[in-house]
Design an enzyme around this catalytic site. Structure first.
Site, PDB file in Angstrom:
ATOM      1  CG  HIS A   1       0.219   2.048  -9.330  1.00 23.16           C
ATOM      2  ND1 HIS A   1      -0.033   1.713  -8.024  1.00 23.16           N
ATOM      3  CD2 HIS A   1      -0.884   2.729  -9.751  1.00 23.16           C
ATOM      4  CE1 HIS A   1      -1.233   2.163  -7.660  1.00 23.16           C
ATOM      5  NE2 HIS A   1      -1.763   2.788  -8.699  1.00 23.16           N
TER       6      HIS A   1
ATOM      7  CG  ASP B   1      -2.056   0.934   1.152  1.00 22.50           C
ATOM      8  OD1 ASP B   1      -2.292   1.477   0.046  1.00 22.50           O
ATOM      9  OD2 ASP B   1      -2.728   1.152   2.165  1.00 22.50           O
TER      10      ASP B   1
ATOM     11  CG  LEU C   1       9.812 -16.764  -3.614  1.00 23.47           C
ATOM     12  CD1 LEU C   1       9.721 -16.943  -2.101  1.00 23.47           C
ATOM     13  CD2 LEU C   1      10.172 -15.316  -3.952  1.00 23.47           C
TER      14      LEU C   1
HETATM   15  C1  FPP Z   1      -1.790   0.191  -3.509  1.00 20.38           C
HETATM   16  O1  FPP Z   1      -1.342   1.527  -3.434  1.00 20.38           O
HETATM   17  C2  FPP Z   1      -1.266  -0.474  -4.700  1.00 20.38           C
HETATM   18  C3  FPP Z   1      -2.003  -1.000  -5.743  1.00 20.38           C
HETATM   19  C4  FPP Z   1      -3.461  -1.016  -5.792  1.00 20.38           C
HETATM   20  C5  FPP Z   1      -1.369  -1.580  -6.924  1.00 20.38           C
HETATM   21  C6  FPP Z   1      -0.189  -2.429  -6.645  1.00 20.38           C
HETATM   22  C7  FPP Z   1       0.480  -2.783  -7.916  1.00 20.38           C
HETATM   23  C8  FPP Z   1       1.792  -2.943  -8.042  1.00 20.38           C
HETATM   24  C9  FPP Z   1       2.664  -2.765  -6.876  1.00 20.38           C
HETATM   25  C10 FPP Z   1       2.427  -3.400  -9.324  1.00 20.38           C
HETATM   26  C11 FPP Z   1       2.555  -4.906  -9.273  1.00 20.38           C
HETATM   27  C12 FPP Z   1       3.128  -5.484 -10.497  1.00 20.38           C
HETATM   28  C13 FPP Z   1       3.154  -6.830 -10.750  1.00 20.38           C
HETATM   29  C14 FPP Z   1       3.753  -7.311 -12.026  1.00 20.38           C
HETATM   30  C15 FPP Z   1       2.610  -7.788  -9.836  1.00 20.38           C
HETATM   31  P1  FPP Z   1      -2.425   2.696  -3.511  1.00 20.38           P
HETATM   32  O2  FPP Z   1      -2.609   3.071  -4.937  1.00 20.38           O
HETATM   33  O3  FPP Z   1      -3.676   2.237  -2.820  1.00 20.38           O
HETATM   34  O4  FPP Z   1      -1.706   3.824  -2.699  1.00 20.38           O
HETATM   35  P2  FPP Z   1      -2.452   4.964  -1.834  1.00 20.38           P
HETATM   36  O5  FPP Z   1      -3.177   4.258  -0.729  1.00 20.38           O
HETATM   37  O6  FPP Z   1      -1.302   5.772  -1.332  1.00 20.38           O
HETATM   38  O7  FPP Z   1      -3.343   5.721  -2.752  1.00 20.38           O
END
Ligand code: FPP
Length: 253
Positions: free
Chosen positions: A54, A37, A148
């Site tokens: 992201h 997050d 893994l």
């Molecule tokens: C939460 O942060 C994150 C997400 C909803 C997306 C996570 C995706 C990735 C980390 C990329 C993964 C890639 C692969 C190939 C698996 P948020 O957007 O909710 O952050 P905020 O709470 O600060 O708004």
């Protein structure tokens, strides 16, 4: 950059390498699950669009994938897209789908070289065809690997998983009168994966957010204020060191 960490005893500072050595001697969490997050807030702090957060998340994923097996972790589950994330603006959702594809295509050979076996959980059938196909190709390519187990939760919801398990039981054994705990466990998306020992959530929020609801009954939680794009090996090591201090009783005395 190597950091000085809190260490195994409260207040005691030690280097990342020293703590790593200590943690390697302890009993590892077999399965670590991460709620990644804070990508949006990381981007906002820099005046960047949310997708930049992201994108920056990939470095953190790479670090987690590298350090997990060193610590003895066998399964690493990452919450990439929840069943509720469709509620985000259309451009963010489509941007995320494109990013998943781009990142996986770029990383899959290295994951394969590292003997990582890719798996997914969630209702993949609702993802855009090309995104689903990219993950399926990655799963096929790494199917014979023994390192893994990297499990990506995509269009995943814990309640949905339990509902899907119950429906599987109903359609295969409609004469069943009573459902036991094992029936549910055996019909989850990945029945052969042990429950997470440790759940990490970044960005300081203490919420479960519909993640692995069945499997986390006795998981240990570790919440850090670090935003996911800033999460590094040192943070992972610190979380496992903290996990190793816990007394797990699984409801016993
Ligand atoms: C939460 O942060 C994150 C997400 C909803 C997306 C996570 C995706 C990735 C980390 C990329 C993964 C890639 C692969 C190939 C698996 P948020 O957007 O909710 O952050 P905020 O709470 O600060 O708004």
């Amino acid at each position: 950059m190597k950091r000085t960490l809190k260490g195994l005893r409260k207040g005691k500072q030690m280097s990342e390498d020293l703590l790593l050595d200590k943690v390697k001697k302890g009993i590892p969490p077999r399965h670590v699950a991460i709620i990644m997050d804070g990508n949006g807030r990381w981007a906002a702090k820099r005046g960047l669009p949310r997708l930049a957060g992201h994108r920056a998340a990939m470095t953190s994923i790479r670090e987690a994938v590298e350090v997990a097996p060193v610590l003895g972790v066998e399964y690493l589950t990452l919450y990439a897209f929840s069943a509720e994330n469709w509620k985000r603006p259309k451009e963010e959702v489509s941007g995320l789908m494109r990013l998943f594809e781009e990142m996986l295509k770029k990383e899959i050979s290295e994951l394969d070289e590292k003997d990582v076996r890719l798996k997914t959980i969630g209702r993949l059938e609702m993802l855009p065809e090309s995104t689903r196909k990219t993950f399926e190709d990655g799963i096929d390519k790494t199917a014979d690997n023994n390192g893994l187990k990297l499990i990506i939760a995509l269009n995943y919801g814990g309640r949905g998983e339990i509902i899907d398990a119950v429906n599987k039981i109903l359609s295969s054994e409609s004469s069943k009168e009573k459902i036991e705990e094992n029936d549910i466990s055996n019909n989850l998306y990945l029945a052969d994966v042990p429950d997470p020992d440790l759940v990490i959530r970044t960005s300081g929020e203490s919420r479960v957010s519909n993640f692995l609801l069945w499997q986390i009954a006795y998981s240990e939680f570790w919440v850090t204020d670090v935003l996911w794009p800033d999460f590094r090996k040192a943070d992972f090591i610190e979380s496992v060191a903290d996990f190793q201090k816990r007394k797990r009783r699984f409801g016993g005395a």
